[in-house]
Write a protein that holds these residues in place. Structure first.
Motif, short mmCIF file in Angstrom:
data_model
loop_
_atom_site.label_atom_id
_atom_site.label_comp_id
_atom_site.label_asym_id
_atom_site.label_seq_id
_atom_site.Cartn_x
_atom_site.Cartn_y
_atom_site.Cartn_z
N GLY A 38 0.84 -1.18 0.00
CA GLY A 38 0.00 0.00 0.00
C GLY A 38 0.88 1.24 0.00
O GLY A 38 2.11 1.14 0.02
N PRO A 39 0.29 2.42 -0.03
CA PRO A 39 1.05 3.67 -0.07
C PRO A 39 2.01 3.81 1.12
O PRO A 39 1.67 3.43 2.24
CB PRO A 39 -0.02 4.75 -0.03
N LEU A 40 3.19 4.35 0.84
CA LEU A 40 4.23 4.51 1.85
C LEU A 40 4.71 5.95 1.91
O LEU A 40 4.85 6.59 0.86
CB LEU A 40 5.45 3.64 1.50
N ILE A 41 4.99 6.43 3.12
CA ILE A 41 5.73 7.69 3.19
C ILE A 41 7.16 7.34 2.83
O ILE A 41 7.61 6.21 3.07
CB ILE A 41 5.64 8.37 4.57
N ALA A 42 7.88 8.28 2.25
CA ALA A 42 9.24 7.98 1.80
C ALA A 42 10.15 9.20 1.85
O ALA A 42 10.69 9.62 0.83
CB ALA A 42 9.20 7.39 0.40
N PRO A 43 10.38 9.77 3.05
CA PRO A 43 11.34 10.87 3.12
C PRO A 43 12.77 10.35 2.95
O PRO A 43 13.03 9.18 3.17
CB PRO A 43 11.12 11.44 4.52
N SER A 44 13.66 11.21 2.57
CA SER A 44 15.06 10.81 2.34
C SER A 44 15.66 10.17 3.60
O SER A 44 15.32 10.53 4.72
CB SER A 44 15.88 12.03 1.93
N ALA A 45 16.55 9.21 3.36
CA ALA A 45 17.21 8.50 4.46
C ALA A 45 18.43 9.30 4.92
O ALA A 45 19.53 9.14 4.39
CB ALA A 45 17.61 7.10 4.02
N ASN A 46 18.19 10.16 5.86
CA ASN A 46 19.24 10.97 6.46
C ASN A 46 18.71 11.56 7.75
O ASN A 46 17.51 11.55 8.00
CB ASN A 46 19.68 12.09 5.50
N LEU A 47 19.61 12.04 8.56
CA LEU A 47 19.21 12.84 9.70
C LEU A 47 18.91 14.23 9.16
O LEU A 47 19.50 14.66 8.17
CB LEU A 47 20.33 12.89 10.74
N GLU A 48 17.98 14.91 9.78
CA GLU A 48 17.56 16.24 9.31
C GLU A 48 18.77 17.12 9.02
O GLU A 48 19.69 17.22 9.84
CB GLU A 48 16.67 16.89 10.37
N SER A 49 18.80 17.70 7.85
CA SER A 49 19.82 18.62 7.33
C SER A 49 21.20 17.99 7.13
O SER A 49 22.19 18.69 7.00
CB SER A 49 19.90 19.90 8.17
N LYS A 50 21.27 16.67 7.08
CA LYS A 50 22.52 15.95 6.75
C LYS A 50 22.36 15.34 5.37
O LYS A 50 21.25 15.17 4.87
CB LYS A 50 22.80 14.84 7.78
#
Length: 184
Positions: A128-140
């Motif tokens: 089903g639909p997935l969230i997919a933000p970039s794999a990093n710590l914020e602002s790295k």
């Protein structure tokens, strides 16, 4: 304890049971969790140290998978998105109601993408639909390989899928479908 997989399908059941992982999407390595599981979405925000004011893009196998999100003028947009999907365009669409406020974060819209990658599309049909933000710590910087993801996140996620090294680490193009404005 996380698991390292060499294919996406091995992790589908973990996603369906509320797990969080890292996979190579059609653009970059990203965190993934079910867009319908509030606690999994919150967990991604915690792991990533993501700002609570920053929305995530939702990946779907096809436009029909977006029907539960209650998109305003669903049938009108169905024809417009064909110009961009499948592909590396994330399209911001207007949402009715507050059911997905944990994704819209108080705004009336949400970004979606239908990738042009058969393996990823098959995976999305299973999960089903997935969230997919970039794999990093914020602002790295975003991780470029499963090995790099392991070094940083192995104690925080349920799985990592080794999709090989990312050569051209570029996120999707973000377009507001109501205004036509390119947002990134």
């Amino acid at each position: 304890m996380y698991k390292l997989f060499d294919n996406l399908q091995s992790s589908a059941e973990i996603i369906k049971s509320g797990g969080v992982g890292i996979i190579k999407t059609d653009t970059i390595y990203g965190f993934v969790a079910s867009a319908f599981n509030i606690s999994a979405v919150e967990r991604v925000y915690q792991i990533k140290h993501r700002s609570a004011a920053k929305k995530c893009i939702v990946l779907a196998a096809n436009y029909n998978q977006l029907q539960p999100f209650n998109i305003k003028d669903y049938d009108v947009y169905k024809n417009k998105v064909n110009k961009y999907w499948p592909g590396t365009y994330s399209l911001v669409l207007p949402i009715n109601g507050n059911e997905f406020s944990y994704l819209t974060l108080g705004t009336p819209d949400l970004a979606f993408r239908v990738p042009q990658n058969d393996q990823l599309t098959d995976y999305l049909l299973q999960t089903g639909p997935l969230i997919a933000p970039s794999a990093n710590l914020e602002s790295k910087p975003t991780v470029e390989s499963a090995q790099q993801a392991e070094q940083i996140f192995k104690d925080s996620v349920d799985f990592i899928v080794d999709g090989g090294k990312i050569i051209n680490n570029k996120p999707s193009t973000l377009i507001n479908m109501q205004t036509g404005q390119n947002l990134r």
